[in-house]
Design a protein around this motif. Structure first.
Motif, PDB file in Angstrom:
ATOM      1  N   GLY A 166      -5.383  -6.151   2.482  1.00 42.46           N
ATOM      2  CA  GLY A 166      -6.615  -6.081   3.246  1.00 42.46           C
ATOM      3  C   GLY A 166      -7.338  -4.768   2.994  1.00 42.46           C
ATOM      4  O   GLY A 166      -6.773  -3.817   2.441  1.00 42.46           O
ATOM      5  N   LEU A 167      -8.600  -4.708   3.412  1.00 45.04           N
ATOM      6  CA  LEU A 167      -9.421  -3.524   3.139  1.00 45.04           C
ATOM      7  C   LEU A 167      -8.888  -2.252   3.778  1.00 45.04           C
ATOM      8  O   LEU A 167      -9.091  -1.147   3.267  1.00 45.04           O
ATOM      9  CB  LEU A 167     -10.863  -3.768   3.614  1.00 45.04           C
ATOM     10  CG  LEU A 167     -11.718  -4.659   2.707  1.00 45.04           C
ATOM     11  CD1 LEU A 167     -13.030  -4.994   3.396  1.00 45.04           C
ATOM     12  CD2 LEU A 167     -11.970  -3.969   1.369  1.00 45.04           C
ATOM     13  N   ASP A 168      -8.180  -2.396   4.916  1.00 45.44           N
ATOM     14  CA  ASP A 168      -7.642  -1.199   5.574  1.00 45.44           C
ATOM     15  C   ASP A 168      -6.223  -0.881   5.120  1.00 45.44           C
ATOM     16  O   ASP A 168      -5.642   0.126   5.549  1.00 45.44           O
ATOM     17  CB  ASP A 168      -7.690  -1.353   7.100  1.00 45.44           C
ATOM     18  CG  ASP A 168      -6.872  -2.541   7.601  1.00 45.44           C
ATOM     19  OD1 ASP A 168      -6.244  -3.246   6.774  1.00 45.44           O
ATOM     20  OD2 ASP A 168      -6.871  -2.775   8.824  1.00 45.44           O
ATOM     21  N   GLY A 169      -5.652  -1.737   4.287  1.00 37.14           N
ATOM     22  CA  GLY A 169      -4.316  -1.494   3.772  1.00 37.14           C
ATOM     23  C   GLY A 169      -3.207  -1.654   4.773  1.00 37.14           C
ATOM     24  O   GLY A 169      -2.073  -1.240   4.524  1.00 37.14           O
ATOM     25  N   ALA A 170      -3.496  -2.289   5.911  1.00 38.45           N
ATOM     26  CA  ALA A 170      -2.531  -2.326   7.008  1.00 38.45           C
ATOM     27  C   ALA A 170      -1.722  -3.610   7.090  1.00 38.45           C
ATOM     28  O   ALA A 170      -0.858  -3.738   7.960  1.00 38.45           O
ATOM     29  CB  ALA A 170      -3.263  -2.119   8.334  1.00 38.45           C
ATOM     30  N   ALA A 171      -1.975  -4.575   6.218  1.00 46.41           N
ATOM     31  CA  ALA A 171      -1.260  -5.853   6.318  1.00 46.41           C
ATOM     32  C   ALA A 171       0.238  -5.647   6.104  1.00 46.41           C
ATOM     33  O   ALA A 171       0.645  -4.972   5.157  1.00 46.41           O
ATOM     34  CB  ALA A 171      -1.808  -6.840   5.292  1.00 46.41           C
ATOM     35  N   PRO A 172       1.073  -6.213   6.984  1.00 44.82           N
ATOM     36  CA  PRO A 172       2.529  -6.074   6.819  1.00 44.82           C
ATOM     37  C   PRO A 172       2.972  -6.633   5.468  1.00 44.82           C
ATOM     38  O   PRO A 172       2.557  -7.713   5.060  1.00 44.82           O
ATOM     39  CB  PRO A 172       3.086  -6.921   7.973  1.00 44.82           C
ATOM     40  CG  PRO A 172       1.980  -6.981   8.979  1.00 44.82           C
ATOM     41  CD  PRO A 172       0.708  -6.991   8.176  1.00 44.82           C
ATOM     42  N   GLY A 173       3.796  -5.873   4.770  1.00 45.38           N
ATOM     43  CA  GLY A 173       4.296  -6.320   3.488  1.00 45.38           C
ATOM     44  C   GLY A 173       3.288  -6.256   2.372  1.00 45.38           C
ATOM     45  O   GLY A 173       3.520  -6.786   1.283  1.00 45.38           O
ATOM     46  N   GLY A 174       2.142  -5.613   2.633  1.00 44.04           N
ATOM     47  CA  GLY A 174       1.084  -5.553   1.632  1.00 44.04           C
ATOM     48  C   GLY A 174       1.457  -4.712   0.425  1.00 44.04           C
ATOM     49  O   GLY A 174       2.310  -3.813   0.496  1.00 44.04           O
ATOM     50  N   PHE A 175       0.798  -4.991  -0.685  1.00 36.45           N
ATOM     51  CA  PHE A 175       1.079  -4.286  -1.934  1.00 36.45           C
ATOM     52  C   PHE A 175       0.880  -2.786  -1.804  1.00 36.45           C
ATOM     53  O   PHE A 175       1.626  -1.999  -2.388  1.00 36.45           O
ATOM     54  CB  PHE A 175       0.179  -4.849  -3.034  1.00 36.45           C
ATOM     55  CG  PHE A 175       0.348  -4.198  -4.372  1.00 36.45           C
ATOM     56  CD1 PHE A 175       1.586  -4.187  -5.004  1.00 36.45           C
ATOM     57  CD2 PHE A 175      -0.740  -3.611  -5.013  1.00 36.45           C
ATOM     58  CE1 PHE A 175       1.745  -3.580  -6.259  1.00 36.45           C
ATOM     59  CE2 PHE A 175      -0.595  -3.020  -6.262  1.00 36.45           C
ATOM     60  CZ  PHE A 175       0.646  -2.998  -6.887  1.00 36.45           C
ATOM     61  N   ALA A 176      -0.110  -2.366  -1.015  1.00 33.60           N
ATOM     62  CA  ALA A 176      -0.404  -0.941  -0.883  1.00 33.60           C
ATOM     63  C   ALA A 176       0.773  -0.146  -0.320  1.00 33.60           C
ATOM     64  O   ALA A 176       0.895   1.048  -0.564  1.00 33.60           O
ATOM     65  CB  ALA A 176      -1.634  -0.737  -0.002  1.00 33.60           C
TER      66      ALA A 176
END
Length: 280
Positions: A84-94
């Motif tokens: 997501g744009l805020d980088g806060a999604a659980p398990g996100g690539f960021a």
């Protein structure tokens, strides 16, 4: 000489915007082009009815259609979640462990015996957390695999600002678009080492962009893909006829016209010995 090029992107449609012309050109020249994508882009915006649920699956199908239009020999999804744009999604690539993700990408580079890898500039272009992570992971993976050339796909920031500032003064840009945020986005002209002419492959680039139908609507302003696809074909070719890259092992001020220009002179690959596995 036929070479293998891996283009590493964060989400479906990123390849169409930044590197599609180069991909189509290299394919036409007889090289093997592999498209690696970190996520399925399931957090992306879409205004198309019915695309909200299962968006990742829809965008994956769009990715394969784009890759086919560009002549890619292989498409690989690394399977990370869109941050997501805020980088806060659980398990996100960021938020993924850079070493683990780099090892995964390095295995692909070794399997393909890749000669070249593209990533993004350190700012991740306009700063999307997943794009910043592509830079970190890609650079580390190339080091692990001994991939000899890494190109950072970017945009000529000076040229972009020269276009955006007058449009903003005339009130011709969406109110939600803050031109100031591009002051530190992408790469300055002095950093860019490759200006790759892709005008003859503009048709393939346009087809790759058009494949990502979900990304032409949604949000509070005109989407970039939609705006570019509305351009008349001659203007589309003129506006998008050059793609920009930075190669950090070359001195500032270098100006090259092809990804394989100024190839490593000693020919050394620096790869791990055959049969070994890259580790994070």
């Amino acid at each position: 000489m036929r070479r293998t090029c891996v283009f590493f992107h964060a989400h479906p449609d990123d390849e169409a915007l930044l590197t599609a012309g180069t991909m189509a050109r290299l394919t036409a020249e007889g090289h093997r082009v592999v498209l690696a994508v970190a996520t399925a882009g399931e957090k992306g915006l879409t205004g198309r009815k019915g695309d909200g649920d299962g968006l990742g699956e829809v965008r994956t199908a769009e990715l394969h259609a784009s890759a086919a239009a560009l002549g890619c020999a292989r498409v690989v999804l690394l399977g990370y979640a869109d941050s997501g744009l805020d980088g806060a999604a659980p398990g996100g690539f960021a938020r993924a462990d850079v070493g683990e993700a780099a090892a995964r990408l390095a295995r692909l580079l070794l399997e393909e015996d890749a000669d070249l890898l593209t990533v993004y500039d350190p700012a991740g272009g306009y700063g999307h957390p997943d794009h910043v992570q592509v830079h970190r992971v890609g650079v580390a993976a190339a080091e692990l695999a001994g991939t000899p050339v890494v190109l950072e796909a970017t945009v000529d920031r000076d040229l972009l600002l020269r276009v955006l500032r007058p449009l903003a003064r005339c009130g011709l840009l969406p109110r939600a678009l803050d031109v100031a945020r591009f002051e530190t986005a992408y790469a300055g002209r002095g950093e860019i080492t490759h200006r790759v002419r892709v005008g003859p492959w503009a048709g393939a680039k346009r087809a790759g962009m058009a494949a990502h139908a979900t990304q032409t609507s949604g949000g509070d302003s005109v989407r970039t893909l939609a705006a570019l696809l509305r351009l008349p074909r001659p203007l589309f070719r003129r506006v998008l006829g050059t793609e920009y890259y930075v190669r950090r092992d070359l001195p500032p001020g270098t100006v090259l016209a092809h990804p394989f220009d100024r190839w490593p002179l000693d020919g050394r690959r620096g790869r791990a010995p055959a049969g070994t596995t890259a580790r994070g």
